[in-house]
Design an enzyme around this catalytic site. Sequence first.
Site, PDB file in Angstrom:
ATOM      1  N   SER A 236       0.816  -1.835  -0.017  1.00 37.76           N
ATOM      2  CA  SER A 236       0.187   0.058   0.250  1.00 37.76           C
ATOM      3  C   SER A 236       0.890   1.478   0.615  1.00 37.76           C
ATOM      4  O   SER A 236       1.656   1.458  -1.043  1.00 37.76           O
ATOM      5  CB  SER A 236      -0.786   0.425   1.102  1.00 37.76           C
ATOM      6  OG  SER A 236      -1.915   0.984   0.771  1.00 37.76           O
ATOM      7  N   ASP A 259      -0.160  -4.193  -4.259  1.00 42.47           N
ATOM      8  CA  ASP A 259      -1.370  -3.393  -3.912  1.00 42.47           C
ATOM      9  C   ASP A 259      -0.378  -1.683  -3.522  1.00 42.47           C
ATOM     10  O   ASP A 259      -1.300  -1.410  -2.667  1.00 42.47           O
ATOM     11  CB  ASP A 259      -2.354  -3.642  -2.904  1.00 42.47           C
ATOM     12  CG  ASP A 259      -3.466  -3.587  -3.389  1.00 42.47           C
ATOM     13  OD1 ASP A 259      -3.828  -3.745  -4.703  1.00 42.47           O
ATOM     14  OD2 ASP A 259      -4.615  -3.885  -2.717  1.00 42.47           O
ATOM     15  N   HIS A 314      -7.693  -5.990   0.026  1.00 39.88           N
ATOM     16  CA  HIS A 314      -6.291  -5.232   0.235  1.00 39.88           C
ATOM     17  C   HIS A 314      -5.937  -5.806   1.934  1.00 39.88           C
ATOM     18  O   HIS A 314      -4.428  -5.675   1.760  1.00 39.88           O
ATOM     19  CB  HIS A 314      -6.857  -3.366   0.484  1.00 39.88           C
ATOM     20  CG  HIS A 314      -5.395  -2.810   0.851  1.00 39.88           C
ATOM     21  ND1 HIS A 314      -4.614  -2.466  -0.178  1.00 39.88           N
ATOM     22  CD2 HIS A 314      -5.105  -1.777   1.497  1.00 39.88           C
ATOM     23  CE1 HIS A 314      -3.586  -1.425   0.104  1.00 39.88           C
ATOM     24  NE2 HIS A 314      -4.386  -0.719   1.080  1.00 39.88           N
TER      25      HIS A 314
END
Length: 392
Positions: A236, A259, A314
């Site tokens: 992330s 991600d 996620h």
Amino acid sequence: MGVNQSVGFPPVTGPHLVGCGDVMEGQNLQGSFFRLFYPCQKAEETMEQPLWIPRYEYCTGLAEYLQFNKRCGGLLFNLAVGSCRLPVSWNGPFKTKDSGYPLIIFSHGLGAFRTLYSAFCMELASRGFVVAVPEHRDRSAATTYFCKQAPEENQPTNESLQEEWIPFRRVEEGEKEFHVRNPQVHQRVSECLRVLKILQEVTAGQTVFNILPGGLDLMTLKGNIDMSRVAVMGHSFGGATAILALAKETQFRCAVALDAWMFPLERDFYPKARGPVFFINTEKFQTMESVNLMKKICAQHEQSRIITVLGSVHRSQTDFAFVTGNLIGKFFSTETRGSLDPYEGQEVMVRAMLAFLQKHLDLKEDYNQWNNLIEGIGPSLTPGAPHHLSSL
């Protein structure tokens, strides 16, 4: 009432036992704090296993980040998972290797901290990597702390250090989020590079003091890290950190971006981006705009790749995917696991990572058996991005 949850960490599959320990260097905000996962020897006595959530303050930090009442939420988090332990040897004896182990610097995501990616880190350490996870001090962690000298102490000792906690920084109403997150991603890269420098010094035999009482003895690492085989990885916000770190430090030979949250990177960064970058996306997080930015990097570097893990969300790339029971799920506004079995997801992602790392760090392993996964060919994978993307 079924408050207690457990974390069913996947058993590691590599040939090495795994040790871990914490390192804090420097007595100010500019110092470094990171967790190290590494191959370890079998100890003669039973070794302590560390807590997954290292201290109660992290439970309250998570509750606050998730916008729950700090006191009640922290208490519930602690009741639910506060006693869960990692299946590793705490400060276990380092397993020496003459040629040294390859190194991975792993950057955590927004609202996370150094222990929330332990499943990936333990598996990579069992495969013969040293993995360092900085706990970022840019106020993107759920919480963190540093130690400073108590003002009344003249003679510095570990016992006279005072902790100062750093809370999560929320974007205030009227603020532009980019103006908060962009400086943070640059600070995060600086913190990754500081960890790299510390481990370089230790490997070369220089003395670096770990100021944590009972902390890992860094001198045991001397000569045991192969500084010619270094990769950067992150999830992330940490994925964006890894991409930027690769551009800023040529010692990183490749990056794995799990991600990646591309938003914090400035637009004029993209012409300067380096490769190869391996983007491993989940199915339900990315936007078309974000994927197009990834494609910009791939267009400049033919060895860069984008794959998507179908049936994943996620948080499938965090340890929360392995928490059993319903209580923790109630804290999150989005799912902690998708339709894909989290153990299958972990296996396919790790194998894809290992194949990519072998290719770009010149490892002498058999991970090339999974090269098709790098191309998005395999169970629960698709190359690039699926046609139907979520909108954040």
